[in-house]
Design an enzyme around this catalytic site. Structure first.
Site, PDB file in Angstrom:
ATOM      1  N   SER A 128       8.417 -66.529 -28.917  1.00  0.00           N
ATOM      2  CA  SER A 128       9.747 -66.179 -27.648  1.00  0.00           C
ATOM      3  C   SER A 128       8.272 -64.755 -27.299  1.00  0.00           C
ATOM      4  O   SER A 128       7.667 -65.038 -26.803  1.00  0.00           O
ATOM      5  CB  SER A 128      11.274 -65.564 -28.847  1.00  0.00           C
TER       6      SER A 128
ATOM      7  N   HIS B  25      10.192 -71.237 -25.785  1.00  0.00           N
ATOM      8  CA  HIS B  25      10.863 -72.074 -25.926  1.00  0.00           C
ATOM      9  C   HIS B  25      12.188 -70.992 -24.866  1.00  0.00           C
ATOM     10  O   HIS B  25      11.837 -69.979 -24.561  1.00  0.00           O
ATOM     11  CB  HIS B  25      12.520 -71.815 -27.077  1.00  0.00           C
TER      12      HIS B  25
END
Length: 243
Positions: free
Chosen positions: A119, A142
């Site tokens: 992330s 993501h």
């Protein structure tokens, strides 16, 4: 008496180092531990932002790292910075703040992804001048997710898109992956269960251009020493001489 005083000084130094590691996750390797003045930083667990995480959660506090990075920039004894990462992500703004600080350092920097850098850990991993990942290390990219209460209006979606674009621009400008390819990986719906995104293991992260090289701690130290020596030789060159 001198031997006793020397032992006491050594014990005091070790105690100070242990406290620094325990409280800050940092260590100054320039005090007789390395041939160059290297500042070791760790980014472990969740990246904590303006709100404190649970007391049972391992966390990296950005208010700890930012002053240490500023100190590394101003301290003449610090010749390079090594960043060890094993994080599942966390606060986006705090993560980007740390990444921008690392990227703006004038001293050579090397990052090493150990267990993972997921992330917002992506920008942190690529913010260094050169990045490594261990063979079993992972990177997960993501889309930006909402945390807490989310107001379902078009302005909220646009703000999330802008934040996602900021992250993608930072990563693409500090690595060899294009912003278009990064967004493709972010939006892949075939890899992660109940989510979109992509998990890249060591070699895959290098092939995609996200990370520079697969390697471990010895390679990371070797690269950082090499970069420090190159910088030192460049600074020692006569004024006006091309290098």
């Amino acid at each position: 008496m001198e031997d006793r005083a020397s032992r006491e000084d050594s014990q005091k130094e070790r105690n100070e180092e242990n406290t620094e590691i325990r409280e800050m996750g940092t260590l100054d390797l320039g005090n007789g531990h390395s041939r160059h003045g290297i500042q070791l930083l760790t980014i472990i667990g969740e990246i904590e932002g303006h709100e404190a995480v649970s007391g049972n959660t391992k966390a990296t506090k950005y208010e700890h790292l930012l002053p240490r990075l500023a100190e590394a920039e101003e301290d003449d004894r610090t010749e390079g910075v090594l960043i060890l990462l094993n994080t599942l992500g966390g606060d986006v703004e705090a993560g980007l703040a740390i990444a921008e600080m690392i990227a703006s350092l004038s001293k050579p920097t090397v990052s090493l992804v150990l267990g993972g850098s997921h992330s917002i850990g992506g920008p942190l991993a690529v913010s260094a001048d050169y990045s490594f990942i261990v063979p079993t290390g992972t990177m997960i990219v993501h889309p930006v997710r909402s945390t807490g209460m989310f107001i379902g209006v078009i302005q909220s979606y646009r703000n999330m898109e802008k934040t996602q674009d900021r992250i993608a621009r930072f990563i693409s400008s500090h690595s060899r992956i294009s912003q278009e390819r990064l967004l493709e990986l972010m939006l892949d719906s075939t890899q992660l269960v109940k989510d979109v995104g992509t998990m890249l293991e060591g070699e895959e992260a290098v092939r995609e251009g996200l990370i520079d090289e697969v390697g471990g701690i010895s390679q990371a130290f070797a690269k950082l020493h090499e970069m420090i020596e190159e910088r030192s030789n460049s600074s020692a060159a006569p004024f006006g001489k091309p290098h």
